[in-house]
Design an enzyme around this catalytic site. Sequence first.
Site, PDB file in Angstrom:
ATOM      1  N   CYS A   1       0.589  -0.751   0.041  1.00 24.71           N
ATOM      2  CA  CYS A   1      -0.182  -0.162  -0.158  1.00 24.71           C
ATOM      3  C   CYS A   1       0.949   1.188  -0.144  1.00 24.71           C
ATOM      4  CB  CYS A   1      -1.104  -0.032   1.498  1.00 24.71           C
ATOM      5  SG  CYS A   1      -1.585   1.156   1.701  1.00 24.71           S
TER       6      CYS A   1
ATOM      7  N   HIS B   1      -8.972  -3.292  -1.462  1.00 24.30           N
ATOM      8  CA  HIS B   1      -8.144  -2.852  -0.330  1.00 24.30           C
ATOM      9  C   HIS B   1      -9.020  -1.017  -0.416  1.00 24.30           C
ATOM     10  CE1 HIS B   1      -3.930  -1.842   0.398  1.00 24.30           C
ATOM     11  NE2 HIS B   1      -4.455  -1.248   0.148  1.00 24.30           N
ATOM     12  N   GLU B   2      -9.091  -0.762  -1.818  1.00 18.43           N
ATOM     13  CA  GLU B   2      -9.679   1.008  -1.651  1.00 18.43           C
ATOM     14  C   GLU B   2     -10.794   1.167  -0.389  1.00 18.43           C
ATOM     15  OE1 GLU B   2      -6.853   2.891  -2.601  1.00 18.43           O
ATOM     16  OE2 GLU B   2      -5.541   1.028  -3.972  1.00 18.43           O
TER      17      GLU B   2
ATOM     18  N   HIS C   1     -10.303   2.242   2.399  1.00 17.13           N
ATOM     19  CA  HIS C   1      -9.069   3.101   3.109  1.00 17.13           C
ATOM     20  C   HIS C   1     -11.137   3.839   3.438  1.00 17.13           C
ATOM     21  CE1 HIS C   1      -5.305   2.781   2.778  1.00 17.13           C
ATOM     22  NE2 HIS C   1      -4.780   2.543   1.273  1.00 17.13           N
TER      23      HIS C   1
HETATM   24 ZN   LIG Z   1      -3.623   1.143   0.124  1.00 17.57          ZN
END
Ligand SMILES: [Zn+2]
Length: 242
Positions: free
Chosen positions: A155, A197-198, A201
């Site tokens: 990341c 994954h995003e 966030h």
């Molecule tokens: Zn990331």
Amino acid sequence: MERRLAERILPDLKKKRPLEEIYKRYNKDKNISFFQFEEDLCNTFHLDKDYYETGVASNKPRIYTMALDEDFLRKRSEEVDPSKITKEEITSLETYCKKEDVFALASVQIGILKRIVYLKNTQLETSSKEHDEHQILINPTILKAEGLTKYWEACASCLDYTSLVKRPYRIQIAYQDLSGKRKKKIFEGFAATVLAHELDHLDGILPMDKALEIRWMNKEERISFRAIHGYQILKKTGNYKE
Ligand SMILES: [Zn+2]
């Protein structure tokens, strides 16, 4: 920089101790010049030296990392009216993704606390840095998640921490495009991993938070490691549970 040293230095960076002071503290008996140390430190922590020392970033957009900005990265990004997203915000996302070797970016990672995801490359086979799918997803929400995969994720905000994370094989999402139009889309395989994954966030979640295992690897080490420990599909169907 090796993990033990990096983890010892991290609290000093968070306290914004001068780099000279950190150098003296951690390099008492070592034969490294301040210049070399500083370079290694800036690479390891993705540190913009000007920003660290003066509060003014020389690289725009500045990438927010857990070295200096963990509290910010932990915030939940806000839903946004697409008509309120500025051209500068989109340009910042484009600029960062263009110059860096990333699969995708959530806007919180460059300091914009809005629910915007930029997908640059969702295909594992496409390794060219120039490849840019330019997919912008606003206010994405998961409608359905199925299957199970594992991947050693890196990341841009998480230094050299590389986390083995479980993700769904297929995700259906609803989102808005830049014109505000509501859309649905299915992401499958590696693309679902990148997207999941995003999406994390946007809720202030980092890959280490859900890692089955964490390792510390620089980019070169990660490339060789992933050549053996690649993307794994465990199940293609069945409801995905966190
Ligand atoms: Zn990331």
